[in-house]
Design a protein around this motif. Structure first.
Motif, PDB file in Angstrom:
ATOM      1  N   LEU A   7       0.824  -1.203   0.000  1.00  0.00           N
ATOM      2  CA  LEU A   7       0.000   0.000   0.000  1.00  0.00           C
ATOM      3  C   LEU A   7       0.859   1.253   0.000  1.00  0.00           C
ATOM      4  O   LEU A   7       0.591   2.210  -0.699  1.00  0.00           O
ATOM      5  CB  LEU A   7      -0.928   0.007   1.216  1.00  0.00           C
ATOM      6  CG  LEU A   7      -1.841   1.218   1.361  1.00  0.00           C
ATOM      7  CD1 LEU A   7      -2.752   1.326   0.161  1.00  0.00           C
ATOM      8  CD2 LEU A   7      -2.637   1.128   2.631  1.00  0.00           C
ATOM      9  N   PHE A   8       1.928   1.250   0.777  1.00  0.00           N
ATOM     10  CA  PHE A   8       2.759   2.440   0.884  1.00  0.00           C
ATOM     11  C   PHE A   8       4.035   2.272   0.066  1.00  0.00           C
ATOM     12  O   PHE A   8       5.120   2.117   0.599  1.00  0.00           O
ATOM     13  CB  PHE A   8       3.083   2.718   2.351  1.00  0.00           C
ATOM     14  CG  PHE A   8       1.864   3.008   3.153  1.00  0.00           C
ATOM     15  CD1 PHE A   8       1.156   4.171   2.964  1.00  0.00           C
ATOM     16  CD2 PHE A   8       1.398   2.098   4.080  1.00  0.00           C
ATOM     17  CE1 PHE A   8       0.017   4.437   3.689  1.00  0.00           C
ATOM     18  CE2 PHE A   8       0.264   2.358   4.811  1.00  0.00           C
ATOM     19  CZ  PHE A   8      -0.436   3.532   4.620  1.00  0.00           C
ATOM     20  N   PHE A  62      -5.665  11.532   1.511  1.00  0.00           N
ATOM     21  CA  PHE A  62      -5.674  10.998   0.148  1.00  0.00           C
ATOM     22  C   PHE A  62      -4.256  10.688  -0.318  1.00  0.00           C
ATOM     23  O   PHE A  62      -3.993   9.626  -0.872  1.00  0.00           O
ATOM     24  CB  PHE A  62      -6.349  11.980  -0.815  1.00  0.00           C
ATOM     25  CG  PHE A  62      -6.146  11.631  -2.256  1.00  0.00           C
ATOM     26  CD1 PHE A  62      -6.778  10.529  -2.809  1.00  0.00           C
ATOM     27  CD2 PHE A  62      -5.319  12.391  -3.057  1.00  0.00           C
ATOM     28  CE1 PHE A  62      -6.587  10.196  -4.135  1.00  0.00           C
ATOM     29  CE2 PHE A  62      -5.119  12.074  -4.386  1.00  0.00           C
ATOM     30  CZ  PHE A  62      -5.749  10.974  -4.923  1.00  0.00           C
ATOM     31  N   ALA A  63      -3.343  11.621  -0.083  1.00  0.00           N
ATOM     32  CA  ALA A  63      -1.958  11.425  -0.526  1.00  0.00           C
ATOM     33  C   ALA A  63      -1.292  10.276   0.219  1.00  0.00           C
ATOM     34  O   ALA A  63      -0.461   9.568  -0.342  1.00  0.00           O
ATOM     35  CB  ALA A  63      -1.159  12.710  -0.334  1.00  0.00           C
ATOM     36  N   ALA A  64      -1.653  10.080   1.456  1.00  0.00           N
ATOM     37  CA  ALA A  64      -1.024   9.021   2.243  1.00  0.00           C
ATOM     38  C   ALA A  64      -1.601   7.644   1.926  1.00  0.00           C
ATOM     39  O   ALA A  64      -0.895   6.641   2.022  1.00  0.00           O
ATOM     40  CB  ALA A  64      -1.186   9.312   3.732  1.00  0.00           C
ATOM     41  N   MET A  65      -2.868   7.584   1.538  1.00  0.00           N
ATOM     42  CA  MET A  65      -3.522   6.285   1.407  1.00  0.00           C
ATOM     43  C   MET A  65      -3.781   5.836  -0.022  1.00  0.00           C
ATOM     44  O   MET A  65      -4.220   4.699  -0.224  1.00  0.00           O
ATOM     45  CB  MET A  65      -4.842   6.305   2.177  1.00  0.00           C
ATOM     46  CG  MET A  65      -4.633   6.504   3.666  1.00  0.00           C
ATOM     47  SD  MET A  65      -6.160   6.601   4.585  1.00  0.00           S
ATOM     48  CE  MET A  65      -6.743   4.942   4.412  1.00  0.00           C
ATOM     49  N   ALA A  66      -3.538   6.678  -1.006  1.00  0.00           N
ATOM     50  CA  ALA A  66      -3.787   6.277  -2.392  1.00  0.00           C
ATOM     51  C   ALA A  66      -2.813   5.183  -2.804  1.00  0.00           C
ATOM     52  O   ALA A  66      -1.683   5.121  -2.343  1.00  0.00           O
ATOM     53  CB  ALA A  66      -3.652   7.483  -3.316  1.00  0.00           C
ATOM     54  N   ARG A  67      -3.255   4.317  -3.678  1.00  0.00           N
ATOM     55  CA  ARG A  67      -2.414   3.201  -4.111  1.00  0.00           C
ATOM     56  C   ARG A  67      -1.258   3.652  -4.992  1.00  0.00           C
ATOM     57  O   ARG A  67      -0.171   3.136  -4.896  1.00  0.00           O
ATOM     58  CB  ARG A  67      -3.251   2.172  -4.860  1.00  0.00           C
ATOM     59  CG  ARG A  67      -4.191   1.428  -3.955  1.00  0.00           C
ATOM     60  CD  ARG A  67      -4.673   0.173  -4.643  1.00  0.00           C
ATOM     61  NE  ARG A  67      -5.645  -0.518  -3.820  1.00  0.00           N
ATOM     62  CZ  ARG A  67      -5.332  -1.445  -2.941  1.00  0.00           C
ATOM     63  NH1 ARG A  67      -4.088  -1.792  -2.775  1.00  0.00           N
ATOM     64  NH2 ARG A  67      -6.271  -2.030  -2.227  1.00  0.00           N
ATOM     65  N   SER A  68      -1.495   4.608  -5.855  1.00  0.00           N
ATOM     66  CA  SER A  68      -0.480   5.038  -6.807  1.00  0.00           C
ATOM     67  C   SER A  68      -0.006   6.459  -6.468  1.00  0.00           C
ATOM     68  O   SER A  68      -0.817   7.372  -6.319  1.00  0.00           O
ATOM     69  CB  SER A  68      -1.045   5.024  -8.224  1.00  0.00           C
ATOM     70  OG  SER A  68      -0.136   5.577  -9.124  1.00  0.00           O
TER      71      SER A  68
END
Length: 93
Positions: A7-8, A62-68
Motif C-alpha cells: 500500500l505504501f 488521500f496522498a497518504a492512502m492512495a495506491r499510486s
C-alpha cells in the motif's frame, strides 16, 4: 511466489507529496475559494480560511492512502492548476 503490491510504495515520494504537494494545493484551494464562493465579501475570505484545516487533512489522507503515487501527483497538480487559473482569472479581470 508472486509479490503482492504494498500500500505504501515509494515512501520518499509519498512523504514529499504529503508534505509539500498537499500544503501547496491546500493553500491554492483556500486562495481560490474566495473567487467562486457565493458569499458576501467578508465571508468569501473567512470561510476558506476556516476550511483550510479540513482541506489539508482530506488531501493529506488521500496522498497518504492512495495506491499510486502518480495518481496523487496528478490529482494535486490538477487541483493546483485549476485553482491557480481561477485566481488568475479573478485578478486579471
Amino acid at each position: 511466489m508472486a509479490r503482492t503490491p504494498t500500500l505504501f510504495s515509494a515512501p520518499k515520494t509519498r512523504v514529499l507529496a504529503c508534505i509539500i504537494g498537499v500544503l501547496i494545493t491546500a493553500t491554492l484551494i483556500t486562495a481560490g475559494g474566495a473567487t467562486y464562493l457565493p458569499f458576501n465579501e467578508i465571508d468569501r475570505i473567512g470561510v476558506p480560511i476556516l476550511l483550510f484545516p479540513v482541506t489539508w487533512t482530506l488531501l493529506f489522507l488521500f496522498a497518504a492512502m492512495a495506491r499510486s503515487v502518480w495518481r496523487v501527483w496528478a490529482a494535486l497538480s490538477l487541483l493546483s492548476l485549476v485553482h491557480a487559473g481561477l485566481i488568475y482569472q479573478h485578478l486579471a479581470g
